[in-house]
Design a protein around this motif. Structure first.
Motif, PDB file in Angstrom:
ATOM      1  N   GLY A  11       0.810  -1.208   0.000  1.00 45.65           N
ATOM      2  CA  GLY A  11       0.000   0.000   0.000  1.00 45.65           C
ATOM      3  C   GLY A  11       0.840   1.253   0.000  1.00 45.65           C
ATOM      4  O   GLY A  11       2.002   1.245  -0.437  1.00 45.65           O
ATOM      5  N   GLY A  12       0.276   2.331   0.509  1.00 49.00           N
ATOM      6  CA  GLY A  12       0.955   3.611   0.549  1.00 49.00           C
ATOM      7  C   GLY A  12       1.954   3.689   1.686  1.00 49.00           C
ATOM      8  O   GLY A  12       2.164   2.714   2.427  1.00 49.00           O
ATOM      9  N   PRO A  13       2.577   4.849   1.858  1.00 45.11           N
ATOM     10  CA  PRO A  13       3.577   5.003   2.911  1.00 45.11           C
ATOM     11  C   PRO A  13       3.061   4.655   4.307  1.00 45.11           C
ATOM     12  O   PRO A  13       3.845   4.259   5.180  1.00 45.11           O
ATOM     13  CB  PRO A  13       3.942   6.490   2.811  1.00 45.11           C
ATOM     14  CG  PRO A  13       3.661   6.862   1.398  1.00 45.11           C
ATOM     15  CD  PRO A  13       2.451   6.063   1.017  1.00 45.11           C
ATOM     16  N   GLU A  14       1.759   4.777   4.503  1.00 48.82           N
ATOM     17  CA  GLU A  14       1.196   4.540   5.834  1.00 48.82           C
ATOM     18  C   GLU A  14       1.330   3.086   6.298  1.00 48.82           C
ATOM     19  O   GLU A  14       1.158   2.793   7.501  1.00 48.82           O
ATOM     20  CB  GLU A  14      -0.276   4.952   5.869  1.00 48.82           C
ATOM     21  CG  GLU A  14      -1.216   4.074   5.065  1.00 48.82           C
ATOM     22  CD  GLU A  14      -1.241   4.374   3.578  1.00 48.82           C
ATOM     23  OE1 GLU A  14      -1.936   3.655   2.838  1.00 48.82           O
ATOM     24  OE2 GLU A  14      -0.554   5.340   3.156  1.00 48.82           O
ATOM     25  N   VAL A  15       1.646   2.155   5.404  1.00 50.22           N
ATOM     26  CA  VAL A  15       1.781   0.748   5.823  1.00 50.22           C
ATOM     27  C   VAL A  15       3.116   0.484   6.518  1.00 50.22           C
ATOM     28  O   VAL A  15       3.311  -0.586   7.112  1.00 50.22           O
ATOM     29  CB  VAL A  15       1.619  -0.224   4.630  1.00 50.22           C
ATOM     30  CG1 VAL A  15       0.287   0.003   3.933  1.00 50.22           C
ATOM     31  CG2 VAL A  15       2.774  -0.122   3.641  1.00 50.22           C
ATOM     32  N   LEU A  16       4.038   1.444   6.466  1.00 51.51           N
ATOM     33  CA  LEU A  16       5.345   1.269   7.104  1.00 51.51           C
ATOM     34  C   LEU A  16       5.221   1.498   8.604  1.00 51.51           C
ATOM     35  O   LEU A  16       4.692   2.513   9.044  1.00 51.51           O
ATOM     36  CB  LEU A  16       6.365   2.233   6.500  1.00 51.51           C
ATOM     37  CG  LEU A  16       6.631   2.084   5.000  1.00 51.51           C
ATOM     38  CD1 LEU A  16       7.636   3.139   4.542  1.00 51.51           C
ATOM     39  CD2 LEU A  16       7.129   0.685   4.653  1.00 51.51           C
ATOM     40  N   ARG A  17       5.757   0.554   9.392  1.00 52.33           N
ATOM     41  CA  ARG A  17       5.656   0.634  10.848  1.00 52.33           C
ATOM     42  C   ARG A  17       7.045   0.466  11.472  1.00 52.33           C
ATOM     43  O   ARG A  17       7.848  -0.356  11.010  1.00 52.33           O
ATOM     44  CB  ARG A  17       4.771  -0.479  11.399  1.00 52.33           C
ATOM     45  CG  ARG A  17       3.386  -0.589  10.820  1.00 52.33           C
ATOM     46  CD  ARG A  17       2.676  -1.767  11.477  1.00 52.33           C
ATOM     47  NE  ARG A  17       1.395  -2.066  10.865  1.00 52.33           N
ATOM     48  CZ  ARG A  17       0.639  -3.115  11.197  1.00 52.33           C
ATOM     49  NH1 ARG A  17       1.072  -3.950  12.160  1.00 52.33           N
ATOM     50  NH2 ARG A  17      -0.507  -3.335  10.609  1.00 52.33           N
ATOM     51  N   LEU A  18       7.289   1.212  12.538  1.00 50.44           N
ATOM     52  CA  LEU A  18       8.505   1.018  13.327  1.00 50.44           C
ATOM     53  C   LEU A  18       8.210  -0.015  14.402  1.00 50.44           C
ATOM     54  O   LEU A  18       7.310   0.173  15.221  1.00 50.44           O
ATOM     55  CB  LEU A  18       8.942   2.336  13.962  1.00 50.44           C
ATOM     56  CG  LEU A  18      10.232   2.275  14.777  1.00 50.44           C
ATOM     57  CD1 LEU A  18      11.433   1.969  13.887  1.00 50.44           C
ATOM     58  CD2 LEU A  18      10.455   3.584  15.532  1.00 50.44           C
ATOM     59  N   GLU A  19       8.958  -1.117  14.394  1.00 57.11           N
ATOM     60  CA  GLU A  19       8.706  -2.224  15.316  1.00 57.11           C
ATOM     61  C   GLU A  19       9.994  -2.646  16.009  1.00 57.11           C
ATOM     62  O   GLU A  19      11.100  -2.434  15.491  1.00 57.11           O
ATOM     63  CB  GLU A  19       8.122  -3.421  14.564  1.00 57.11           C
ATOM     64  CG  GLU A  19       6.809  -3.135  13.859  1.00 57.11           C
ATOM     65  CD  GLU A  19       6.271  -4.328  13.091  1.00 57.11           C
ATOM     66  OE1 GLU A  19       5.122  -4.252  12.619  1.00 57.11           O
ATOM     67  OE2 GLU A  19       6.996  -5.336  12.959  1.00 57.11           O
ATOM     68  N   ASP A  20       9.837  -3.270  17.169  1.00 61.13           N
ATOM     69  CA  ASP A  20      10.956  -3.920  17.852  1.00 61.13           C
ATOM     70  C   ASP A  20      11.064  -5.349  17.341  1.00 61.13           C
ATOM     71  O   ASP A  20      10.057  -6.089  17.323  1.00 61.13           O
ATOM     72  CB  ASP A  20      10.737  -3.930  19.366  1.00 61.13           C
ATOM     73  CG  ASP A  20      10.836  -2.544  19.975  1.00 61.13           C
ATOM     74  OD1 ASP A  20      11.579  -1.707  19.423  1.00 61.13           O
ATOM     75  OD2 ASP A  20      10.172  -2.303  21.000  1.00 61.13           O
ATOM     76  N   VAL A  21      12.260  -5.743  16.921  1.00 54.79           N
ATOM     77  CA  VAL A  21      12.487  -7.092  16.407  1.00 54.79           C
ATOM     78  C   VAL A  21      13.764  -7.646  17.027  1.00 54.79           C
ATOM     79  O   VAL A  21      14.594  -6.910  17.553  1.00 54.79           O
ATOM     80  CB  VAL A  21      12.600  -7.116  14.864  1.00 54.79           C
ATOM     81  CG1 VAL A  21      11.334  -6.596  14.216  1.00 54.79           C
ATOM     82  CG2 VAL A  21      13.796  -6.304  14.397  1.00 54.79           C
ATOM     83  N   VAL A  22      13.907  -8.957  16.949  1.00 57.39           N
ATOM     84  CA  VAL A  22      15.107  -9.619  17.426  1.00 57.39           C
ATOM     85  C   VAL A  22      15.999  -9.927  16.231  1.00 57.39           C
ATOM     86  O   VAL A  22      15.583 -10.626  15.306  1.00 57.39           O
ATOM     87  CB  VAL A  22      14.765 -10.918  18.174  1.00 57.39           C
ATOM     88  CG1 VAL A  22      16.043 -11.639  18.599  1.00 57.39           C
ATOM     89  CG2 VAL A  22      13.897 -10.614  19.386  1.00 57.39           C
ATOM     90  N   THR A  23      17.208  -9.389  16.246  1.00 62.52           N
ATOM     91  CA  THR A  23      18.111  -9.590  15.119  1.00 62.52           C
ATOM     92  C   THR A  23      18.764 -10.959  15.161  1.00 62.52           C
ATOM     93  O   THR A  23      18.866 -11.655  14.146  1.00 62.52           O
ATOM     94  CB  THR A  23      19.203  -8.502  15.109  1.00 62.52           C
ATOM     95  OG1 THR A  23      18.577  -7.233  15.011  1.00 62.52           O
ATOM     96  CG2 THR A  23      20.142  -8.694  13.932  1.00 62.52           C
TER      97      THR A  23
END
Length: 326
Positions: A11-23
Protein backbone atom coordinates in the motif's frame (compact mmCIF):
# COMPACT_ATOMS: atom_id res chain seq x y z
CA UNK A 1 16.50 -4.93 20.84
CA UNK A 2 16.59 -3.88 17.21
CA UNK A 3 14.21 -1.27 15.83
CA UNK A 4 13.17 -1.82 12.24
CA UNK A 5 10.70 -0.50 9.71
CA UNK A 6 8.42 -3.31 8.52
CA UNK A 7 5.26 -3.63 6.48
CA UNK A 8 2.49 -6.23 6.83
CA UNK A 9 0.51 -5.33 3.71
CA UNK A 10 1.19 -3.56 0.45
CA UNK A 11 0.00 0.00 0.00
CA UNK A 12 0.96 3.61 0.55
CA UNK A 13 3.58 5.00 2.91
CA UNK A 14 1.20 4.54 5.83
CA UNK A 15 1.78 0.75 5.82
CA UNK A 16 5.34 1.27 7.10
CA UNK A 17 5.66 0.63 10.85
CA UNK A 18 8.51 1.02 13.33
CA UNK A 19 8.71 -2.22 15.32
CA UNK A 20 10.96 -3.92 17.85
CA UNK A 21 12.49 -7.09 16.41
CA UNK A 22 15.11 -9.62 17.43
CA UNK A 23 18.11 -9.59 15.12
CA UNK A 24 19.96 -12.63 16.40
CA UNK A 25 23.51 -13.72 15.72
CA UNK A 26 25.00 -14.04 12.23
CA UNK A 27 25.09 -17.53 10.77
CA UNK A 28 27.62 -19.06 8.41
CA UNK A 29 28.72 -16.50 5.82
CA UNK A 30 26.82 -13.70 7.53
CA UNK A 31 27.64 -10.53 9.47
CA UNK A 32 25.73 -8.20 11.76
CA UNK A 33 26.14 -4.53 10.97
CA UNK A 34 25.25 -1.70 13.33
CA UNK A 35 23.82 1.01 11.09
CA UNK A 36 24.72 4.68 11.25
CA UNK A 37 22.93 5.83 8.08
CA UNK A 38 20.52 4.15 5.67
CA UNK A 39 19.94 4.75 1.98
CA UNK A 40 16.46 5.76 0.80
CA UNK A 41 15.88 4.67 -2.80
CA UNK A 42 12.90 4.99 -5.11
CA UNK A 43 13.08 1.25 -5.73
CA UNK A 44 12.16 0.76 -2.05
CA UNK A 45 8.66 1.97 -2.90
CA UNK A 46 8.27 -0.85 -5.43
CA UNK A 47 8.44 -3.43 -2.62
CA UNK A 48 6.00 -1.43 -0.50
CA UNK A 49 3.43 -1.17 -3.32
CA UNK A 50 3.81 -4.77 -4.47
CA UNK A 51 5.39 -3.97 -7.82
CA UNK A 52 8.28 -6.12 -6.59
CA UNK A 53 6.44 -8.91 -4.70
CA UNK A 54 7.96 -10.18 -1.44
CA UNK A 55 6.54 -12.38 1.35
CA UNK A 56 4.70 -10.43 4.04
CA UNK A 57 5.36 -9.23 6.65
CA UNK A 58 8.80 -8.03 5.63
CA UNK A 59 11.46 -5.46 6.32
CA UNK A 60 12.39 -2.56 4.06
CA UNK A 61 15.56 -1.30 2.43
CA UNK A 62 18.68 -2.69 0.77
CA UNK A 63 21.36 -0.07 1.46
CA UNK A 64 23.11 1.18 4.59
CA UNK A 65 26.46 2.07 6.11
CA UNK A 66 27.81 1.28 9.54
CA UNK A 67 30.19 -0.85 11.60
CA UNK A 68 30.50 -4.63 11.68
CA UNK A 69 29.44 -5.88 15.12
CA UNK A 70 29.77 -9.65 14.70
CA UNK A 71 30.70 -12.21 12.06
CA UNK A 72 29.58 -15.77 11.52
CA UNK A 73 31.55 -18.84 10.54
CA UNK A 74 33.30 -18.92 7.16
CA UNK A 75 33.50 -15.12 6.92
CA UNK A 76 36.84 -13.81 5.69
CA UNK A 77 38.13 -10.37 4.78
CA UNK A 78 36.07 -8.50 7.37
CA UNK A 79 36.34 -8.15 11.15
CA UNK A 80 34.23 -6.64 13.94
CA UNK A 81 34.86 -2.91 14.04
CA UNK A 82 35.31 -2.53 10.29
CA UNK A 83 33.56 0.41 8.63
CA UNK A 84 31.42 -0.88 5.76
CA UNK A 85 28.68 0.03 3.36
CA UNK A 86 26.46 -2.21 1.28
CA UNK A 87 23.81 -2.33 -1.38
CA UNK A 88 22.12 -5.22 -3.11
CA UNK A 89 18.93 -6.08 -4.95
CA UNK A 90 16.21 -8.44 -3.79
CA UNK A 91 16.16 -10.41 -0.55
CA UNK A 92 16.82 -10.03 2.31
CA UNK A 93 15.08 -6.72 2.91
CA UNK A 94 15.80 -5.02 6.20
CA UNK A 95 18.26 -2.13 5.90
CA UNK A 96 15.72 0.25 7.47
CA UNK A 97 16.85 -0.82 10.94
CA UNK A 98 19.26 -0.04 13.74
CA UNK A 99 21.22 -3.21 12.98
CA UNK A 100 20.91 -6.02 10.47
CA UNK A 101 22.22 -9.50 9.70
CA UNK A 102 23.05 -10.06 6.04
CA UNK A 103 25.39 -12.11 3.83
CA UNK A 104 28.98 -10.87 4.13
CA UNK A 105 29.41 -11.01 0.35
CA UNK A 106 27.42 -7.77 0.01
CA UNK A 107 29.81 -5.68 2.11
CA UNK A 108 32.06 -3.00 0.66
CA UNK A 109 34.92 -1.60 2.73
CA UNK A 110 34.32 2.06 3.53
CA UNK A 111 37.37 4.34 3.41
CA UNK A 112 37.92 6.54 6.46
CA UNK A 113 37.56 9.63 4.25
CA UNK A 114 33.93 8.78 3.45
CA UNK A 115 31.32 9.45 6.15
CA UNK A 116 28.53 6.99 6.88
CA UNK A 117 26.00 9.57 5.72
CA UNK A 118 27.76 10.07 2.40
CA UNK A 119 28.09 6.32 1.92
CA UNK A 120 24.39 5.71 2.57
CA UNK A 121 23.54 8.48 0.13
CA UNK A 122 25.78 7.25 -2.66
CA UNK A 123 26.55 3.53 -2.53
CA UNK A 124 23.65 2.41 -4.73
CA UNK A 125 23.40 5.68 -6.64
CA UNK A 126 27.15 6.01 -7.02
CA UNK A 127 27.65 2.45 -8.23
CA UNK A 128 24.79 3.01 -10.68
CA UNK A 129 26.54 6.15 -11.91
CA UNK A 130 29.80 4.20 -12.09
CA UNK A 131 28.49 1.54 -14.44
CA UNK A 132 26.60 4.13 -16.50
CA UNK A 133 29.81 6.10 -16.98
CA UNK A 134 32.40 3.30 -17.09
CA UNK A 135 30.67 0.19 -18.44
CA UNK A 136 27.52 0.88 -20.43
CA UNK A 137 29.04 2.83 -23.36
CA UNK A 138 32.40 3.92 -24.73
CA UNK A 139 32.03 7.68 -24.44
CA UNK A 140 34.25 10.02 -26.41
CA UNK A 141 35.43 13.37 -25.15
CA UNK A 142 33.16 16.04 -26.61
CA UNK A 143 30.06 13.79 -26.73
CA UNK A 144 26.74 15.28 -25.62
CA UNK A 145 24.39 13.14 -23.54
CA UNK A 146 20.82 13.59 -22.33
CA UNK A 147 20.26 12.91 -18.63
CA UNK A 148 16.72 12.67 -17.30
CA UNK A 149 16.06 13.54 -13.63
CA UNK A 150 19.27 15.53 -13.63
CA UNK A 151 18.74 16.89 -10.11
CA UNK A 152 18.15 13.48 -8.55
CA UNK A 153 20.62 11.45 -6.54
CA UNK A 154 21.96 9.45 -9.49
CA UNK A 155 21.67 12.40 -11.85
CA UNK A 156 23.91 14.70 -9.82
CA UNK A 157 26.66 12.08 -9.59
CA UNK A 158 26.39 11.20 -13.29
CA UNK A 159 26.56 14.86 -14.29
CA UNK A 160 29.80 15.38 -12.35
CA UNK A 161 31.33 12.15 -13.64
CA UNK A 162 30.38 13.11 -17.18
CA UNK A 163 32.29 16.35 -16.84
CA UNK A 164 35.37 14.38 -15.74
CA UNK A 165 35.09 12.50 -19.05
CA UNK A 166 34.79 15.71 -21.07
CA UNK A 167 31.11 15.30 -21.93
CA UNK A 168 28.43 17.93 -22.44
CA UNK A 169 25.32 17.23 -20.37
CA UNK A 170 21.73 18.15 -21.24
CA UNK A 171 19.56 17.62 -18.18
CA UNK A 172 15.80 17.51 -17.75
CA UNK A 173 14.22 19.00 -14.62
CA UNK A 174 10.78 20.16 -13.50
CA UNK A 175 11.51 23.35 -11.56
CA UNK A 176 13.90 26.29 -11.45
CA UNK A 177 15.20 25.14 -8.07
CA UNK A 178 16.12 21.77 -9.53
CA UNK A 179 17.70 23.53 -12.49
CA UNK A 180 19.94 25.52 -10.13
CA UNK A 181 21.02 22.35 -8.34
CA UNK A 182 21.69 20.56 -11.63
CA UNK A 183 23.76 23.44 -13.02
CA UNK A 184 25.81 23.56 -9.82
CA UNK A 185 26.76 19.92 -10.39
CA UNK A 186 27.84 20.21 -14.01
CA UNK A 187 24.73 20.15 -16.20
CA UNK A 188 25.38 22.41 -19.21
CA UNK A 189 21.90 22.76 -20.73
CA UNK A 190 18.58 22.60 -18.88
CA UNK A 191 15.32 21.35 -20.39
CA UNK A 192 12.14 22.00 -18.40
CA UNK A 193 10.31 18.88 -19.49
CA UNK A 194 6.89 20.05 -18.26
CA UNK A 195 7.00 23.27 -20.26
CA UNK A 196 9.19 22.44 -23.27
CA UNK A 197 9.28 19.89 -26.06
CA UNK A 198 12.28 17.90 -24.87
CA UNK A 199 13.10 16.32 -28.21
CA UNK A 200 12.87 19.65 -30.02
CA UNK A 201 15.16 21.33 -27.46
CA UNK A 202 17.69 18.53 -27.67
CA UNK A 203 17.74 18.81 -31.47
CA UNK A 204 18.14 22.57 -31.14
CA UNK A 205 21.05 22.24 -28.72
CA UNK A 206 22.78 19.61 -30.87
CA UNK A 207 22.27 21.37 -34.19
CA UNK A 208 19.69 18.81 -35.28
CA UNK A 209 21.91 15.77 -34.72
CA UNK A 210 20.49 14.40 -31.49
CA UNK A 211 22.58 12.75 -28.78
CA UNK A 212 24.47 9.43 -28.93
CA UNK A 213 23.22 8.37 -25.48
CA UNK A 214 20.13 9.05 -23.37
CA UNK A 215 20.24 8.02 -19.70
CA UNK A 216 16.64 7.53 -18.62
CA UNK A 217 15.58 6.60 -15.08
CA UNK A 218 11.97 7.74 -15.57
CA UNK A 219 10.63 4.99 -17.83
CA UNK A 220 7.05 4.97 -19.04
CA UNK A 221 6.45 8.70 -19.54
CA UNK A 222 9.81 9.49 -21.16
CA UNK A 223 10.50 6.41 -23.31
CA UNK A 224 9.13 7.72 -26.63
CA UNK A 225 10.66 11.17 -26.12
CA UNK A 226 14.02 9.60 -25.28
CA UNK A 227 14.01 7.69 -28.57
CA UNK A 228 13.24 10.91 -30.45
CA UNK A 229 16.28 12.60 -28.84
CA UNK A 230 18.77 10.04 -30.14
CA UNK A 231 21.15 10.46 -33.03
CA UNK A 232 21.38 7.76 -35.69
CA UNK A 233 22.55 4.47 -34.08
CA UNK A 234 22.15 6.05 -30.65
CA UNK A 235 21.70 4.18 -27.37
CA UNK A 236 18.80 4.56 -24.93
CA UNK A 237 19.73 3.34 -21.45
CA UNK A 238 16.55 2.67 -19.46
CA UNK A 239 17.96 2.18 -15.97
CA UNK A 240 14.90 3.10 -13.89
CA UNK A 241 11.12 3.21 -13.97
CA UNK A 242 9.99 5.92 -11.54
CA UNK A 243 6.94 6.66 -13.75
CA UNK A 244 6.24 2.99 -14.51
CA UNK A 245 7.69 0.28 -16.77
CA UNK A 246 8.63 1.13 -20.34
CA UNK A 247 6.13 -0.08 -22.97
CA UNK A 248 6.80 -3.11 -25.17
CA UNK A 249 9.60 -2.39 -27.63
CA UNK A 250 8.80 -2.42 -31.34
CA UNK A 251 12.03 -3.33 -33.15
CA UNK A 252 10.80 -1.81 -36.43
CA UNK A 253 10.38 1.56 -34.74
CA UNK A 254 14.01 1.38 -33.66
CA UNK A 255 14.98 0.89 -37.29
CA UNK A 256 12.73 3.68 -38.53
CA UNK A 257 14.07 6.15 -35.96
CA UNK A 258 17.69 5.55 -36.93
CA UNK A 259 18.80 1.98 -36.16
CA UNK A 260 18.63 2.70 -32.44
CA UNK A 261 19.69 0.54 -29.51
CA UNK A 262 17.80 0.11 -26.23
CA UNK A 263 19.09 -1.56 -23.06
CA UNK A 264 17.52 -2.13 -19.65
CA UNK A 265 20.48 -2.73 -17.31
CA UNK A 266 20.31 -3.62 -13.63
CA UNK A 267 22.91 -2.73 -11.01
CA UNK A 268 23.06 -6.33 -9.77
CA UNK A 269 24.68 -7.47 -13.00
CA UNK A 270 27.44 -4.86 -12.72
CA UNK A 271 28.38 -5.61 -9.11
CA UNK A 272 27.87 -9.39 -9.09
CA UNK A 273 31.59 -9.99 -9.62
CA UNK A 274 33.43 -8.97 -6.42
CA UNK A 275 36.47 -7.71 -8.32
CA UNK A 276 34.40 -5.51 -10.62
CA UNK A 277 32.35 -4.21 -7.70
CA UNK A 278 35.54 -3.32 -5.82
CA UNK A 279 36.93 -1.57 -8.90
CA UNK A 280 33.79 0.52 -9.43
CA UNK A 281 33.50 1.33 -5.72
CA UNK A 282 37.17 2.25 -5.55
CA UNK A 283 36.85 4.67 -8.44
CA UNK A 284 33.66 6.17 -6.98
CA UNK A 285 35.07 6.66 -3.48
CA UNK A 286 38.33 7.95 -4.93
CA UNK A 287 36.50 10.70 -6.81
CA UNK A 288 34.53 11.61 -3.67
CA UNK A 289 37.54 11.57 -1.34
CA UNK A 290 39.52 13.81 -3.72
CA UNK A 291 36.62 16.24 -4.15
CA UNK A 292 36.07 15.55 -7.84
CA UNK A 293 32.51 14.36 -7.14
CA UNK A 294 30.32 15.88 -4.45
CA UNK A 295 27.43 13.88 -2.99
CA UNK A 296 24.42 16.04 -2.18
CA UNK A 297 22.41 14.75 0.78
CA UNK A 298 19.27 16.71 0.07
CA UNK A 299 17.05 15.24 2.79
CA UNK A 300 17.71 13.48 6.10
CA UNK A 301 14.99 11.72 8.11
CA UNK A 302 15.00 9.84 11.42
CA UNK A 303 14.36 6.11 10.99
CA UNK A 304 10.97 6.52 12.66
CA UNK A 305 9.90 8.94 9.89
CA UNK A 306 10.29 6.42 7.06
CA UNK A 307 6.63 6.79 6.04
CA UNK A 308 7.03 10.56 5.63
CA UNK A 309 10.26 9.99 3.74
CA UNK A 310 8.47 7.67 1.28
CA UNK A 311 5.66 10.15 0.76
CA UNK A 312 8.07 12.98 0.02
CA UNK A 313 10.20 10.73 -2.18
CA UNK A 314 7.17 9.92 -4.32
CA UNK A 315 6.18 13.58 -4.55
CA UNK A 316 8.89 14.27 -7.12
CA UNK A 317 9.93 17.43 -5.29
CA UNK A 318 13.18 16.22 -3.70
CA UNK A 319 16.69 16.90 -4.94
CA UNK A 320 19.86 14.92 -4.47
CA UNK A 321 19.96 11.82 -2.27
CA UNK A 322 17.86 11.09 0.80
CA UNK A 323 18.91 9.10 3.86
CA UNK A 324 17.54 7.80 7.14
CA UNK A 325 19.60 8.12 10.31
CA UNK A 326 19.62 6.03 13.51
Amino acid sequence: MTQAIRFHQIGGPEVLRLEDVVTGEPGSGEVRVRHHAIGLNFADTYYRTGLYPVPLPNGMGVEAAGVVEAIGDDVTGVEPGDRVTYTYTGSPLGAYSTDFVLPARHLIALPDEISFETAAACTMRGLTAAYLMRRIHQYREGDTILLHAAAGGVGLIVAQWAKLLGLTVIGTVSTEHKAEVARAHGVDHIVYYRDEDTAARVREITGGAGVPVVLDSIGKTTYETSLDCLARRGLLVCFGTSSGPIPPIDPMQLAIKGSLFVTRPGLADYIADPAERAELAGELFGHIAEGRIRVRVGQTYPLADAARAHAELESGLLTGSSILTV
